[in-house]
Design a protein around this motif. Structure first.
Motif, PDB file in Angstrom:
ATOM      1  N   PHE A 158     -85.076 -59.431  24.156  1.00 56.28           N
ATOM      2  CA  PHE A 158     -85.855 -60.337  22.547  1.00 56.28           C
ATOM      3  C   PHE A 158     -85.923 -62.029  23.106  1.00 56.28           C
ATOM      4  O   PHE A 158     -85.288 -62.715  22.511  1.00 56.28           O
ATOM      5  N   SER A 159     -86.335 -62.123  24.175  1.00 56.27           N
ATOM      6  CA  SER A 159     -86.042 -63.419  24.823  1.00 56.27           C
ATOM      7  C   SER A 159     -87.890 -63.786  24.693  1.00 56.27           C
ATOM      8  O   SER A 159     -88.688 -63.087  24.623  1.00 56.27           O
ATOM      9  N   ALA A 160     -88.298 -64.897  24.441  1.00 54.57           N
ATOM     10  CA  ALA A 160     -89.700 -65.611  24.608  1.00 54.57           C
ATOM     11  C   ALA A 160     -90.244 -65.278  26.147  1.00 54.57           C
ATOM     12  O   ALA A 160     -91.696 -65.887  26.704  1.00 54.57           O
ATOM     13  N   LEU A 161     -89.377 -64.859  27.050  1.00 58.06           N
ATOM     14  CA  LEU A 161     -90.058 -64.361  28.806  1.00 58.06           C
ATOM     15  C   LEU A 161     -91.038 -64.091  28.594  1.00 58.06           C
ATOM     16  O   LEU A 161     -91.778 -63.074  27.852  1.00 58.06           O
ATOM     17  N   LYS A 162     -91.964 -64.320  29.514  1.00 54.21           N
ATOM     18  CA  LYS A 162     -93.491 -63.753  29.842  1.00 54.21           C
ATOM     19  C   LYS A 162     -93.544 -62.893  30.838  1.00 54.21           C
ATOM     20  O   LYS A 162     -92.888 -62.569  31.991  1.00 54.21           O
ATOM     21  N   MET A 163     -94.504 -61.381  30.294  1.00 51.06           N
ATOM     22  CA  MET A 163     -94.321 -60.379  31.158  1.00 51.06           C
ATOM     23  C   MET A 163     -96.311 -60.108  31.453  1.00 51.06           C
ATOM     24  O   MET A 163     -96.189 -60.007  29.710  1.00 51.06           O
ATOM     25  N   GLY A 165     -98.178 -62.426  30.599  1.00 54.51           N
ATOM     26  CA  GLY A 165     -99.017 -62.963  29.753  1.00 54.51           C
ATOM     27  C   GLY A 165     -98.145 -62.646  28.272  1.00 54.51           C
ATOM     28  O   GLY A 165     -98.857 -63.094  27.260  1.00 54.51           O
ATOM     29  N   LYS A 166     -97.834 -61.486  28.326  1.00 49.02           N
ATOM     30  CA  LYS A 166     -96.955 -61.517  26.298  1.00 49.02           C
ATOM     31  C   LYS A 166     -95.560 -61.927  26.714  1.00 49.02           C
ATOM     32  O   LYS A 166     -94.743 -61.592  27.253  1.00 49.02           O
ATOM     33  N   PRO A 167     -94.409 -62.276  25.391  1.00 47.07           N
ATOM     34  CA  PRO A 167     -93.493 -62.500  25.654  1.00 47.07           C
ATOM     35  C   PRO A 167     -92.623 -61.059  25.191  1.00 47.07           C
ATOM     36  O   PRO A 167     -93.008 -60.201  24.697  1.00 47.07           O
ATOM     37  N   LEU A 168     -91.845 -61.262  25.713  1.00 47.58           N
ATOM     38  CA  LEU A 168     -91.103 -60.051  26.099  1.00 47.58           C
ATOM     39  C   LEU A 168     -90.973 -59.515  24.599  1.00 47.58           C
ATOM     40  O   LEU A 168     -90.495 -58.284  24.191  1.00 47.58           O
ATOM     41  N   TYR A 169     -90.380 -60.164  23.424  1.00 47.64           N
ATOM     42  CA  TYR A 169     -90.339 -60.071  21.943  1.00 47.64           C
ATOM     43  C   TYR A 169     -91.525 -59.398  21.309  1.00 47.64           C
ATOM     44  O   TYR A 169     -91.028 -58.901  20.792  1.00 47.64           O
ATOM     45  N   ASP A 170     -92.469 -59.294  22.297  1.00 49.67           N
ATOM     46  CA  ASP A 170     -93.405 -58.448  21.348  1.00 49.67           C
ATOM     47  C   ASP A 170     -93.486 -56.807  21.586  1.00 49.67           C
ATOM     48  O   ASP A 170     -94.317 -56.217  21.216  1.00 49.67           O
ATOM     49  N   TYR A 171     -93.199 -57.046  23.667  1.00 51.41           N
ATOM     50  CA  TYR A 171     -92.754 -55.839  23.722  1.00 51.41           C
ATOM     51  C   TYR A 171     -92.291 -54.749  22.358  1.00 51.41           C
ATOM     52  O   TYR A 171     -92.405 -53.585  22.139  1.00 51.41           O
ATOM     53  N   ALA A 172     -91.364 -55.121  22.842  1.00 52.85           N
ATOM     54  CA  ALA A 172     -90.032 -54.996  21.615  1.00 52.85           C
ATOM     55  C   ALA A 172     -90.289 -54.522  20.014  1.00 52.85           C
ATOM     56  O   ALA A 172     -89.772 -53.903  19.528  1.00 52.85           O
ATOM     57  N   ARG A 173     -90.744 -55.597  19.628  1.00 54.81           N
ATOM     58  CA  ARG A 173     -91.185 -55.315  18.035  1.00 54.81           C
ATOM     59  C   ARG A 173     -92.626 -54.279  17.957  1.00 54.81           C
ATOM     60  O   ARG A 173     -92.235 -53.832  17.054  1.00 54.81           O
ATOM     61  N   ASN A 174     -92.979 -54.296  18.711  1.00 58.00           N
ATOM     62  CA  ASN A 174     -94.196 -53.786  18.615  1.00 58.00           C
ATOM     63  C   ASN A 174     -94.608 -51.665  19.255  1.00 58.00           C
ATOM     64  O   ASN A 174     -95.397 -51.108  19.312  1.00 58.00           O
ATOM     65  N   GLY A 175     -93.228 -52.022  20.255  1.00 51.83           N
ATOM     66  CA  GLY A 175     -93.380 -50.606  20.920  1.00 51.83           C
ATOM     67  C   GLY A 175     -94.064 -50.569  22.081  1.00 51.83           C
ATOM     68  O   GLY A 175     -94.179 -49.133  22.284  1.00 51.83           O
ATOM     69  N   SER A 265     -76.391 -64.417  28.137  1.00 47.19           N
ATOM     70  CA  SER A 265     -76.502 -62.264  28.552  1.00 47.19           C
ATOM     71  C   SER A 265     -74.997 -62.079  29.044  1.00 47.19           C
ATOM     72  O   SER A 265     -74.853 -61.675  29.832  1.00 47.19           O
ATOM     73  N   VAL A 266     -74.323 -63.417  29.865  1.00 49.63           N
ATOM     74  CA  VAL A 266     -73.657 -63.633  30.055  1.00 49.63           C
ATOM     75  C   VAL A 266     -71.763 -62.211  29.242  1.00 49.63           C
ATOM     76  O   VAL A 266     -71.400 -61.697  30.166  1.00 49.63           O
ATOM     77  N   VAL A 267     -72.090 -63.052  27.906  1.00 49.05           N
ATOM     78  CA  VAL A 267     -71.278 -62.898  27.262  1.00 49.05           C
ATOM     79  C   VAL A 267     -71.622 -60.773  26.608  1.00 49.05           C
ATOM     80  O   VAL A 267     -70.740 -60.031  27.224  1.00 49.05           O
TER      81      VAL A 267
END
Length: 339
Positions: A158-163, A165-175, A265-267
């Protein structure tokens, strides 16, 4: 007493003690109107023109003037939850802000066990619960060694890092299944220690917000293409009384890390290693390069308290014999001039 500059206006760097709550850019935008009407940073002629033609209702400078009068930026975002050192650049100082993205940083953070969240901190929603009563200080201390030195670290889904061209959170939220595993990055943890074991003697609680069943299924689907087991399920304490609110174990970590390190992420990963789940409930950046909350070395520079700026926004106060008001003196006392 701050050194009185002989040549004006100045460009430079200084640090603000950001409070928990507002985003970093809110801090910068709140400081900008003060900077824009200070002879410390703006040419006298531009200030004179602003006084005669750029003021809006109530005698305030309009937003366009504040935006154009001088450049201002910050050198490393702190999320709303986090507090601590925020480096600010003004004028030519903005060109030096990239130096603070990869510099050594120090953090103090509190981990709350038993609950994992989508953001890896208390601002997010519960993803799953896990046992925590078995975790001891000795067990955590023994597990810290594998997080010291050079480590490979995966950012949260759920981070804004892109894969692609799409933020990771987009994958997680939209399945949407991830096209490949999240790429791990090499970071360095120079030191990592427990500084306080709170146990259950604290006021922290798990977030009340939870992912819905549909949201969990979407997250599972996103992870299914890259994880052998992407099932998300709670594993609460077997002896937990469902009628009471649990008080899980918490502890405080202090770490010195390289730029790009995800403290959350460490935690998160540490909690997994000790057979639990965990998330960040407090996060303080105590050092960013040479700027620190507690100067110790000769080159260390302290932070201007945020209250200095909020007070100045309401009432700048009376100038001293040299014509400077309180917030300007505080900044001059800590500022690094950039020519």
């Amino acid at each position: 007493m701050p050194k009185i500059p002989t040549t004006l206006p100045l460009s430079g760097l200084f640090a603000v003690y950001k409070p928990s709550g507002p985003p970093s850019m809110t801090i910068v935008n709140d400081i900008k109107p003060l900077i824009a009407r200070s002879r410390l940073f703006v040419e006298a002629e531009k200030l004179k023109n602003a006084n005669t033609s750029q003021k809006g209702k109530g005698g305030r400078y309009n937003k366009k003037y504040a935006r154009d009068a001088v450049k201002i930026g910050q050198g490393g975002t702190l999320d709303p939850l986090a507090d601590g050192v925020l480096v600010v650049g003004v004028g030519k100082g903005t060109k030096k802000l990239t130096d603070f993205l990869d510099c050594v940083k120090e953090y103090r953070t509190t981990c709350l066990l038993g609950c994992e969240t989508d953001s890896y901190d208390s601002e997010g929603a519960r993803v799953r619960l896990a046992p925590w009563k078995h975790v001891t200080r000795e067990q955590v201390e023994a597990s810290l060694e594998q997080f010291r030195g050079e480590i490979m670290q995966a950012p949260p889904i759920f981070s804004a890092l892109k894969m692609d061209g799409k933020p990771l959170y987009d994958y997680a939220r939209n399945g949407i299944p991830l096209p490949r595993p999240i790429e791990k990055r090499k970071v360095t943890v120079y030191s990592l220690d427990i500084v306080e074991w709170l146990g259950t003697d604290h006021d922290f609680r798990w977030p009340t917000k939870e992912l819905t069943d549909d949201q969990k299924k979407a997250m599972e689907k996103a992870l299914s293409s890259v994880a052998e087991d992407s099932t998300i399920k709670d594993e609460p304490e077997a002896e937990q009384d469902s009628s009471s609110t649990p008080v899980p174990t918490a502890f405080v970590l202090r770490m010195k890390v390289s730029g790009g390190t995800y403290v959350r992420s460490v935690v998160h990963d540490l909690a997994h290693v000790v057979g639990s789940a965990g998330h960040v409930v407090t996060l303080t950046r105590s050092r960013q390069g040479r700027y620190t909350l507690a100067p110790e070395e000769e080159d260390d520079r302290g932070c201007v308290p945020w209250e200095v700026f909020t007070k100045a926004a309401e009432n700048p106060g009376e100038p001293d014999a040299d014509g400077w008001v309180e917030w300007e003196r505080e900044v001059m006392d800590r500022m690094e001039v950039v020519n």
